[in-house]
Design an enzyme around this catalytic site. Structure first.
Site, short mmCIF file in Angstrom:
data_model
loop_
_atom_site.label_atom_id
_atom_site.label_comp_id
_atom_site.label_asym_id
_atom_site.label_seq_id
_atom_site.Cartn_x
_atom_site.Cartn_y
_atom_site.Cartn_z
N ILE A 1 0.84 -1.21 0.00
CA ILE A 1 0.00 0.00 0.00
C ILE A 1 0.87 1.26 0.00
O ILE A 1 0.55 2.24 -0.67
CB ILE A 1 -0.96 0.01 1.23
CG1 ILE A 1 -1.85 -1.24 1.24
CG2 ILE A 1 -1.79 1.27 1.27
CD1 ILE A 1 -2.78 -1.35 0.07
N ILE B 1 16.36 -15.09 5.92
CA ILE B 1 17.39 -15.76 5.11
C ILE B 1 16.99 -15.67 3.63
O ILE B 1 17.80 -15.39 2.76
CB ILE B 1 17.49 -17.25 5.51
CG1 ILE B 1 18.07 -17.36 6.92
CG2 ILE B 1 18.35 -18.04 4.52
CD1 ILE B 1 18.14 -18.77 7.44
N THR C 1 12.93 -0.53 15.32
CA THR C 1 13.29 0.15 14.07
C THR C 1 14.81 0.31 13.97
O THR C 1 15.40 0.04 12.92
CB THR C 1 12.59 1.52 14.01
OG1 THR C 1 11.20 1.29 13.97
CG2 THR C 1 13.01 2.32 12.78
N CYS D 1 -16.99 -16.89 -12.31
CA CYS D 1 -16.22 -18.09 -12.65
C CYS D 1 -16.91 -19.34 -12.10
O CYS D 1 -17.92 -19.76 -12.63
CB CYS D 1 -14.77 -17.94 -12.19
SG CYS D 1 -13.66 -18.94 -13.21
N GLY E 1 -18.80 -19.45 -9.70
CA GLY E 1 -20.16 -18.97 -9.39
C GLY E 1 -21.06 -19.03 -10.60
O GLY E 1 -22.25 -19.37 -10.51
N MET E 2 -20.51 -18.70 -11.78
CA MET E 2 -21.27 -18.80 -13.03
C MET E 2 -21.54 -20.28 -13.33
O MET E 2 -22.66 -20.67 -13.70
CB MET E 2 -20.47 -18.15 -14.17
CG MET E 2 -21.03 -18.35 -15.55
SD MET E 2 -20.30 -19.80 -16.37
CE MET E 2 -20.58 -19.40 -18.07
N GLN E 3 -20.53 -21.10 -13.12
CA GLN E 3 -20.70 -22.54 -13.39
C GLN E 3 -21.80 -23.13 -12.50
O GLN E 3 -22.59 -23.97 -12.94
CB GLN E 3 -19.37 -23.27 -13.19
CG GLN E 3 -18.28 -22.79 -14.17
CD GLN E 3 -16.90 -23.42 -13.93
OE1 GLN E 3 -16.71 -24.17 -12.98
NE2 GLN E 3 -15.96 -23.11 -14.80
N HIS F 1 -13.13 -13.00 -14.72
CA HIS F 1 -13.00 -12.34 -13.41
C HIS F 1 -13.02 -10.82 -13.57
O HIS F 1 -11.96 -10.20 -13.65
CB HIS F 1 -11.71 -12.76 -12.73
CG HIS F 1 -11.69 -14.18 -12.31
ND1 HIS F 1 -12.03 -14.58 -11.04
CD2 HIS F 1 -11.40 -15.31 -12.99
CE1 HIS F 1 -11.95 -15.90 -10.96
NE2 HIS F 1 -11.57 -16.37 -12.14
N GLU G 1 -13.51 -8.65 -11.42
CA GLU G 1 -12.93 -7.97 -10.24
C GLU G 1 -11.46 -7.60 -10.46
O GLU G 1 -10.94 -6.71 -9.80
CB GLU G 1 -13.10 -8.85 -8.99
CG GLU G 1 -12.21 -10.08 -8.88
CD GLU G 1 -12.74 -11.31 -9.61
OE1 GLU G 1 -13.57 -11.16 -10.53
OE2 GLU G 1 -12.29 -12.43 -9.29
N1 GLN Z 1 -12.74 -24.42 -10.78
C1 GLN Z 1 -13.32 -23.79 -11.90
C2 GLN Z 1 -12.51 -23.98 -13.17
O1 GLN Z 1 -11.35 -24.31 -13.11
C3 GLN Z 1 -13.54 -22.32 -11.64
C4 GLN Z 1 -12.28 -21.55 -11.47
C5 GLN Z 1 -12.47 -20.22 -10.82
O2 GLN Z 1 -13.50 -19.95 -10.20
N2 GLN Z 1 -11.47 -19.38 -10.91
O3 GLN Z 1 -13.01 -23.81 -14.25
#
Ligand code: GLN
Length: 537
Positions: A19, A149, A192, A382, A384-386, A508, A510
């Protein structure tokens, strides 16, 4: 040639070097300089892609498909300029390069050693981004804590660079902790002093000391640190705990970190900082008009760093909508058909998170069903879509036991299947579908409304995909595939038209959300949640 600023850390880890580095870069950018930040990590993994999120937080993916440390996410969110493969280097990557050269016979006859061979490779990479004229200033964060190290070769290389380049082209900023001892009611400088001494023993001398502290440092303490640590009196600055990381650039500006750096680097031509957009964002962030409750359904929720970019995207999108986004973490393993009403009560939107493997999968599917049936804004990323695809297959297409081949290799209805070119891959590191790919969006869809364009690019990290053998069946039953990869036909976006907001994306979004350019999907999702809150309270 660029000028180089190295950022090291002392006393303890987790002081927020990333940051501070990003804040300095932001201030320099605001004064008209092109800057980039890179991170050198001391571990042996070639990249963090093979690390469990519990170990190292989220794995951040760049445009060019590098799996990197989550600090690169901060760099992009602060600067709104993309990073690349070259911005994150690990000890593993350095050794891999040197060993490959050794096998190719490049050092024939020589003993390959840490100094000079490993340090030469570190040096080459540390200087690399500054050599093509793209950047005025390259900031390098050295992962780990001085004295480890593991980071010794990195620090040794900083010493060599400090020795080799003109004095006005290199500087070192050392970040440390000034603990407050409650019993003595005193701030303590000794840790410090020790960490700077340890750094000095390696031959690296800091030019600036940034002190993380919970209490302001008075002049006397600053003078004491400067004296004992042998830095200029004005070059000891404080970094007080901030309410949000986005305030840190302003705190650093108050401490004049940018001016100290410009002076040391002998840069005389600079403008007044332009932080207008940044301040507009901060103002909205500090003054939300209402609150929305967003359920984050995931399996790593104990560790917030696992979903770093998603949480930051909520902050960007919240400010844009002038609402406070209250993220309610819901453990996917805990959601069942019986308790879902209770678990998801009071939420105005649901985000089903990315992930890998079987744990918590059924809970995610139950959550999607709840959102679909209850008109609750839904956003799947990802995995979540699946899960949204699987839920629809099971409950609307009546494909009993429909699943992803990742979770059930023998499923009768593999609605999510392994991508063709993944089937031959046996190596794990860096072999997923990674980085930016184009996506073509169909007009008159929610996705089109969100992006306002038929052609977008988003970043990916997955091995499995929507199985196009089932495509027609899904379309006939009302699921719209509104975004598709133009070359491969891979489904990138699914949505449901008869729902206030239901969208799942294979990529993604995000990873591209920044303070100054929030991800459109997040902005619209939060807007939908805001509408839901206004309706339901
Ligand atoms: N596991 C799922 C895939 O490999 C989704 C991956 C993810 O959510 N980044 O397709």
């Amino acid at each position: 040639m660029a000028k180089y600023v190295f950022v090291t850390g002392g006393v303890t880890s987790s002081l927020g070097k990333g940051i501070i580095a990003a804040s300095l870069a932001k201030l320099l950018q605001a004064r008209g300089f092109t800057t980039t930040i890179q991170k050198f990590d001391p571990y042996i993994n070639v990249d963090p892609g093979t690390l469990n999120p519990y170990e190292h937080g989220e794995c951040y993916v760049t445009e060019d498909g590098a799996e990197t440390d989550l600090d690169l996410g901060h760099y992009e969110r602060f600067l709104s300029t993309p990073t690349s493969q070259a911005n994150n280097v690990t000890t593993g990557r350095i050794y891999q390069t040197v060993i490959n050269k050794e096998r190719a016979g490049e050092f024939l006859g020589k003993t390959v050693q840490v100094v000079p061979h490993i340090t030469d490779e570190i040096k080459r990479r540390m200087l690399l981004l500054g050599t093509d004229g793209k950047f005025d200033i390259v900031i390098t964060e050295i992962g780990g804590t001085v004295g480890d190290i593991e980071s010794t070769p990195f620090i040794e290389t900083v010493r060599q660079i400090q020795w080799e380049l003109p004095e006005e082209d290199v500087m070192v900023v050392h970040l440390t902790l000034i603990p407050y001892l409650n019993a003595a009611k005193e701030l303590k400088t000794k840790p410090t002093q020790h960490s700077v001494r340890m750094l000095s023993e390696t031959g690296v001398h800091p030019d600036v000391i940034v002190c993380r502290t919970e209490h302001p440092l008075n002049d006397e303490i600053k003078r004491k640190i400067a004296l004992f640590c042998n830095v200029k009196a004005g070059n000891v600055i404080e970094s007080l705990d901030a309410k949000t990381i986005y305030e840190v650039p302003l705190l650093m500006q108050k401490e004049q970190l940018d001016l100290i750096v410009l002076k040391k680097l002998n840069i005389q031509n600079y403008k007044q900082p332009d932080l207008v957009k940044w301040n507009v964002f901060l103002d909205k962030l500090r003054n939300p008009k209402s609150t929305v409750n967003i359920g984050l359904i995931g399996k790593y929720i104990e560790l917030q760093d696992a979903y770093k970019s998603i949480l930051e995207s909520f902050i960007h999108a919240g400010a844009m909508n002038e609402v406070k986004v209250n993220v309610v973490n819901v453990h996917s393993e805990k959601i069942t058909d019986e308790n879902v009403n209770e678990q998801l009560a009071g939420l105005h939107g649901l985000l089903v998170a990315p992930g890998f493997g079987n744990r918590g999968i059924e809970g995610k599917i139950v959550a999607v069903k709840y959102a679909r049936e209850n008109n609750l804004p839904f956003f799947g990323i990802c995995l979540g879509m699946q899960m949204a695809v699987i839920e629809y297959a099971r409950n609307i297409l009546h494909l009993k036991g429909a699943h992803s081949v990742e979770m059930d290799p023998n499923t009768e209805h593999p609605v999510i299947d392994m991508m063709e070119d993944q089937k031959r891959i046996t190596m794990k590191g860096g072999t997923m579908r990674l980085g930016s790919y184009p996506c073509t969006i169909t007009k008159d869809t929610l996705a089109y409304k969100i992006y306002g364009s038929t052609s977008i690019h988003e970043r990916h990290r997955h091995r499995y995909e929507f199985n196009n053998t089932f495509l027609k069946l899904f379309q006939e039953k009302g699921m719209v595939t509104s975004g598709v990869n133009p070359e491969l036909g891979l489904v990138e976006i699914v949505e449901l038209p008869n729902h206030p907001f239901f969208i799942g994306v294979q990529y993604h979004p995000e990873l591209k959300s920044t303070v100054e350019q929030p991800a459109p999907l997040f902005v619209h999702f939060i807007a939908a949640a805001k509408a839901q809150a206004a309706k339901k309270g």
